[in-house]
Design a protein around this motif. Structure first.
Motif, short mmCIF file in Angstrom:
data_model
loop_
_atom_site.label_atom_id
_atom_site.label_comp_id
_atom_site.label_asym_id
_atom_site.label_seq_id
_atom_site.Cartn_x
_atom_site.Cartn_y
_atom_site.Cartn_z
N GLU A 1 -7.46 94.66 88.90
CA GLU A 1 -7.64 95.14 90.26
C GLU A 1 -8.26 96.53 90.17
O GLU A 1 -7.98 97.28 89.23
N ILE A 2 -9.10 96.87 91.11
CA ILE A 2 -9.60 98.24 91.25
C ILE A 2 -9.10 98.72 92.60
O ILE A 2 -9.34 98.09 93.62
N ALA A 3 -8.35 99.83 92.61
CA ALA A 3 -7.66 100.26 93.83
C ALA A 3 -7.92 101.73 94.12
O ALA A 3 -8.02 102.56 93.22
N THR A 4 -7.99 102.05 95.41
CA THR A 4 -8.23 103.43 95.85
C THR A 4 -6.95 104.26 95.80
O THR A 4 -5.84 103.74 95.96
N ASP A 5 -7.10 105.56 95.64
CA ASP A 5 -5.95 106.47 95.62
C ASP A 5 -5.21 106.47 96.96
O ASP A 5 -3.99 106.62 97.01
N GLY A 6 -5.95 106.37 98.05
CA GLY A 6 -5.32 106.52 99.36
C GLY A 6 -5.49 105.29 100.22
O GLY A 6 -6.15 104.33 99.82
N PRO A 7 -4.84 105.31 101.38
CA PRO A 7 -4.11 106.45 101.96
C PRO A 7 -2.75 106.73 101.33
O PRO A 7 -2.16 107.79 101.55
N GLY A 8 -2.18 105.80 100.56
CA GLY A 8 -0.92 106.06 99.89
C GLY A 8 0.29 105.62 100.69
O GLY A 8 0.18 105.18 101.84
N PHE A 9 1.46 105.74 100.07
CA PHE A 9 2.69 105.20 100.66
C PHE A 9 3.25 106.03 101.80
O PHE A 9 4.14 105.58 102.52
N THR A 10 2.75 107.25 101.98
CA THR A 10 3.23 108.07 103.09
C THR A 10 2.48 107.78 104.39
O THR A 10 2.73 108.44 105.39
N VAL A 11 1.60 106.79 104.38
CA VAL A 11 0.87 106.44 105.60
C VAL A 11 1.81 105.95 106.70
O VAL A 11 1.52 106.09 107.89
N ASP A 12 2.96 105.39 106.31
CA ASP A 12 3.92 104.91 107.31
C ASP A 12 5.34 105.41 107.04
O ASP A 12 6.31 104.87 107.57
N SER A 13 5.48 106.44 106.20
CA SER A 13 6.80 107.00 105.88
C SER A 13 6.67 108.49 105.63
O SER A 13 5.62 108.96 105.18
#
Length: 313
Positions: free
Chosen positions: A271-283
């Protein structure tokens, strides 16, 4: 031309999320940074563990599949995960901790030129603690102060990832010629490549082995995700993957990041995945991993989804 700055996350299969949850938090001291579900099959948990915010390069991800059987080990599989710890003294600390908690482990040895301690999780997932020996780590990695492990021995993030294949040549060529990895060492049956020269946080160890293909089960590794910064870079790599005759999934929005998937010629899923938006997008940072988080397109099914999940805590 863009470059790969290291690992993003690695995803595994667990049979029992409750056992998995206890081990990675209470034994290894990682933070559960996201409790969500598999977006392609919402009946199963998708759990992420990592540092304070689940920074790219620290994330261990697990899909719960209760009906899965045991792994039958073989070739053409991702076979081992390295986790970096601060020092040689840390390896001694972890060896004593594993002995006290009855965790299956070996003696302190060497792996890919570094001091290391092999161990397994309760489902037989093969891992190695690796002495980072004060070397640099990505600047966004941040320790979680509520860990059960004291700071000087805490796991920092992902290190070497081992991939066992029938054709070392084809995987080596892909890493070096397509993605620009640096070749550190090479023999007829083993090679080491680094996304960032001299650094373990993007290192891949390839071992060549003939024989039957691994049959995945509990404790097996599903795929390795490598990092890109943003969607523009991801689109660049999508084109590169296609131009090199790999079948790209196209860009998939996973809400916490965007990604694409492809298999190299041995069948290894990347898989190639972006750094963001990350897990704080909804927490908030403080509440990460405490509640069941769902991407917006699943939110209207929350009651249905929660009814099928066994509580973890």
């Amino acid at each position: 031309m863009y470059t790969i700055p290291g690992h993003h996350h690695i995803s595994m299969i667990t049979k029992r999320a409750v056992v998995n949850n206890q081990f990675y938090q209470s034994v290894l001291g990682l933070r559960r940074v996201k409790k969500t579900v598999n977006q392609d099959d919402t009946s199963m948990y998708h759990l992420f563990y990592g540092d304070l915010t689940g920074s790219a390069g620290t994330e261990l991800s697990f899909f719960e599949i209760p009906q899965v059987s045991s792994t039958i080990r073989g070739t053409n599989a991702i076979t081992r995960i390295g986790l970096l710890v601060p020092s040689f003294v840390s390896l001694t600390f972890w060896k004593e901790r594993f002995e006290a908690l009855d965790v299956n482990h070996g003696e302190i040895t060497k792996y890919a030129g570094r001091d290391a301690l092999h161990f397994e999780d309760p489902e037989g997932l093969r891992m190695i603690l690796i002495n980072n020996n004060g070397e640099a780590v990505p600047e966004k990695w941040a320790t979680w102060d509520e860990s059960v492990i004291e700071q000087r021995h805490r796991i920092l993030g992902m290190g070497s990832v081992e991939i066992t294949v029938r054709s070392l040549e084809s995987l080596s060529a892909m890493l070096k010629e397509v993605f620009g990895y640096t070749e550190v060492s090479r023999t007829e049956t083993e090679a080491i490549y680094q996304a960032v020269a001299g650094q373990a946080f993007g290192e891949i160890v390839i071992k060549q082995e003939d024989g039957p293909r691994e049959r995945p089960g509990k404790g097996s590794i599903h795929h390795l995700a490598i990092r890109v910064k943003n969607e523009a870079e991801l689109r660049y790599w999508d084109e590169v993957v296609r131009n090199n005759h790999f079948n790209s999934s196209g860009i998939v929005d996973r809400y916490y990041f965007q990604s694409l998937y492809f298999r190299e010629s041995n069948g290894i899923l990347f898989e190639i995945a972006t750094d963001g938006p990350g897990f704080t997008v909804d927490s908030t940072i403080e509440s990460l991993g405490r509640n069941l988080d769902l991407p917006p397109f699943l939110e209207d099914r929350r009651d249905e989804i929660e009814a099928k999940l066994i509580p973890l805590d």
